[in-house]
Design an enzyme around this catalytic site. Structure first.
Site, short mmCIF file in Angstrom:
data_model
loop_
_atom_site.label_atom_id
_atom_site.label_comp_id
_atom_site.label_asym_id
_atom_site.label_seq_id
_atom_site.Cartn_x
_atom_site.Cartn_y
_atom_site.Cartn_z
CG HIS A 1 2.14 -1.58 -8.78
ND1 HIS A 1 3.13 -0.89 -8.13
CD2 HIS A 1 1.00 -0.88 -8.57
CE1 HIS A 1 2.60 0.19 -7.55
NE2 HIS A 1 1.31 0.22 -7.81
NE ARG B 1 5.44 4.68 -7.53
CZ ARG B 1 4.65 4.41 -8.57
NH1 ARG B 1 4.72 5.15 -9.65
NH2 ARG B 1 3.79 3.42 -8.52
#
Ligand code: FAD
Length: 479
Positions: A264, A287
């Protein structure tokens, strides 16, 4: 005829889902978890669960379909590793999984975000911003209130699958140094796969946590030695037991895609413990809410909501030039306010009153930050093409005078795409013959092959629910 009671190994979302499904089918369950509390990694999930065609999407006027979700998942999995039957099961049952969680358990999944690699907003979360907890705790509480039909034993480590000529007939497990046997069909729901299994007996010492990952024979050491130095988001319970249990059978289970380990992009680096081997995850929802990724010079370098594998590769390259940061403006931070508050409380995220304050603390020239914001705003408002191909700009625009929430990030070992080979009915398949092993099903992260080379955000909680329901129904019916 199927036995009256089914044994479920693991009390995360996949195991809990299988347990409730078995109860719905009139079967009793014995759920064993080696930890003192249920929940596994599932309780930590922070971005949400996918569903295409859900009631929440319809209420928000989001145009989506299982076919579009299939196409996104297939593209993400890659041509060589995409398995259409498993992807069809995942995506085709996704709206039903959301409906089951909201309808049967009253879980709030009303917030829907568009995350990396998805062509529509389809990752559902609760308003509180802790979807893993919201979902898993609802299933836990209901199961614990079930009474005699659902026996739950915590701190119970399953050591062995019991076999007879006609397949798996139960488990051997240990509690406080005492061995027990339980008989019935078995559903494996033990989660993350990446700790040692190869030729290593399942004992207390070999199941002690992530640090064991560097031992000879561990999955990472064997298949992805390049990842050994990275920290992880996984808990100490995530030791790959299900794979070892099923591959220790006389006719061992098959495994697939063991080299497909998801890194990740946004683990949160703890400034107080930069060398720590476990880190908190900076949820992809940050995000999705409009967070930017900036390199050591204050410049963007990637489409922040691109596919996870692509973002990770870009972060790894940018990290060679110095610290990489996740930066949220005021609107983005407000949308994921609970997340930001939590990270700040752990000392992982800082709040700055303005870009000037951030610039002074990080040693990035203010002019560089201002230039980044000007260029981003031009992309967001359509006056210039985005240099990194970003197409959706949630919570733009950025100004130098607004409050910024900032975290230093690091790539982290997060999820194992590989695992036990199963068919679309969640039956564990034998190595070589690819025939189902009678009496044995598996669900959740322990299974391999659903996501190919890259899992989309939100598709693991979904995998736990979809395959937990399929495994539960199969074990109830014995087929
Ligand atoms: C920080 C973090 C954030 C995440 N965010 C998201 C997200 O937003 N959306 C998403 O889709 N996915 C997310 N994921 C991934 C997702 O949470 C997991 O992949 C998923 O919850 C796995 O569910 P599971 O039921 O298969 O395993 P788990 O929830 O890990 O449960 C496995 C259980 O099995 C038990 N167990 C293991 N071995 C034995 C044994 N021998 N005997 C008895 N019990 C055993 C463990 O103690 C554990 O309780 C996240 C993961 C992490 C770590």
């Amino acid at each position: 005829m199927s036995p009256p009671r089914t044994i479920i190994v693991g009390g995360g979302l996949a195991g809990l889902t299988a347990a409730h499904t078995l109860l719905e089918h009139g079967k009793d369950v014995l759920l064993l978890d080696k930890m003192p509390s249920l929940g596994g990694n599932s309780v930590k999930a922070s971005s949400g669960i996918n569903g295409a065609g859900s009631a929440a999407q319809q209420a928000l006027d989001i145009n989506d379909s299982p076919e579009a979700f299939f196409a996104d998942t297939e593209a993400s999995a890659g041509a060589e590793l995409a398995r259409p039957a498993l992807i069809t099961a995942l995506t085709g049952n996704s709206a039903g999984a959301i409906a089951w969680l909201t309808g049967t358990f009253g879980v709030d999944l009303s917030v829907v975000a568009r995350l990396g690699g998805h062509s529509a907003a389809r990752t559902h979360r609760d308003k509180g911003g802790a979807p893993g907890w919201a979902i898993t705790s609802a299933l836990m509480k209901r199961l614990e209130a079930e009474g005699a039909r659902a026996q739950i034993v915590k701190s119970a480590r399953v050591l062995r699958l019991l076999e007879e000529a006609d397949g798996v007939v139960g488990v051997e497990y240990e509690t406080a140094g005492t061995l027990h046997e339980a008989r019935g069909h078995v559903v494996l729901a033990t989660g993350f796969v990446a700790l040692p299994y190869s030729g290593i007996a399942l004992t207390e010492t070999t199941c002690s946590g992530y640090s064991a990952d560097a031992t000879p024979g561990s999955l990472l050491a064997t298949h992805r030695p390049d990842l050994l130095a990275l920290p992880t988001t996984n808990g100490a319970h995530a030791t790959g037991d299900g794979v070892r249990l099923a591959t220790a059978l006389t006719a061992p289970a098959g495994m697939c895609d063991l080299d497909q380990v998801q890194v990740h992009p946004t683990g949160l680096l703890d400034p107080a413990k930069p060398e720590a081997k476990t880190t908190f995850l900076g949820a992809e929802a940050l995000r999705g809410a409009g967070g930017l990724l900036l390199d050591a010079r204050g410049a963007r370098f990637v489409d922040e909501v691109g596919r996870r594998d692509a973002v990770t590769a870009a972060v790894q390259a940018a990290a060679l030039r110095g610290p990489v940061r996740l930066v949220l403006g005021q609107a983005a931070a407000a949308e994921v306010g609970k997340h930001c508050g939590f990270y700040a409380s752990k000392g992982l995220m800082k709040r700055y009153a303005s870009a000037a304050e951030f610039s002074a603390d990080a040693g990035i020239p203010l002019a560089a930050l201002e230039a980044t914001f000007v260029s981003y705003n031009a992309s967001a408002s359509g006056t210039a093409p985005d240099p990194f191909g970003k197409a959706t700009f949630h919570n733009a625009l950025y100004t130098p005078n607004e409050e910024l929430h900032v975290a230093v990030i690091t790539p982290v070992v997060h999820y194992t795409m590989g695992g036990l080979t199963v068919d679309a009915r969640a039956r564990v398949l034998a190595a070589g013959t690819a025939q189902p092993i009678p009496g044995l099903w598996a669900a959740g992260e322990v299974i391999g092959g659903v996501h190919g080379r890259n899992r989309l955000a939100g598709s693991s909680l979904l995998e736990a629910v979809v395959f937990g329901r399929i495994a539960g129904a199969g074990a109830a019916q014995g087929v």
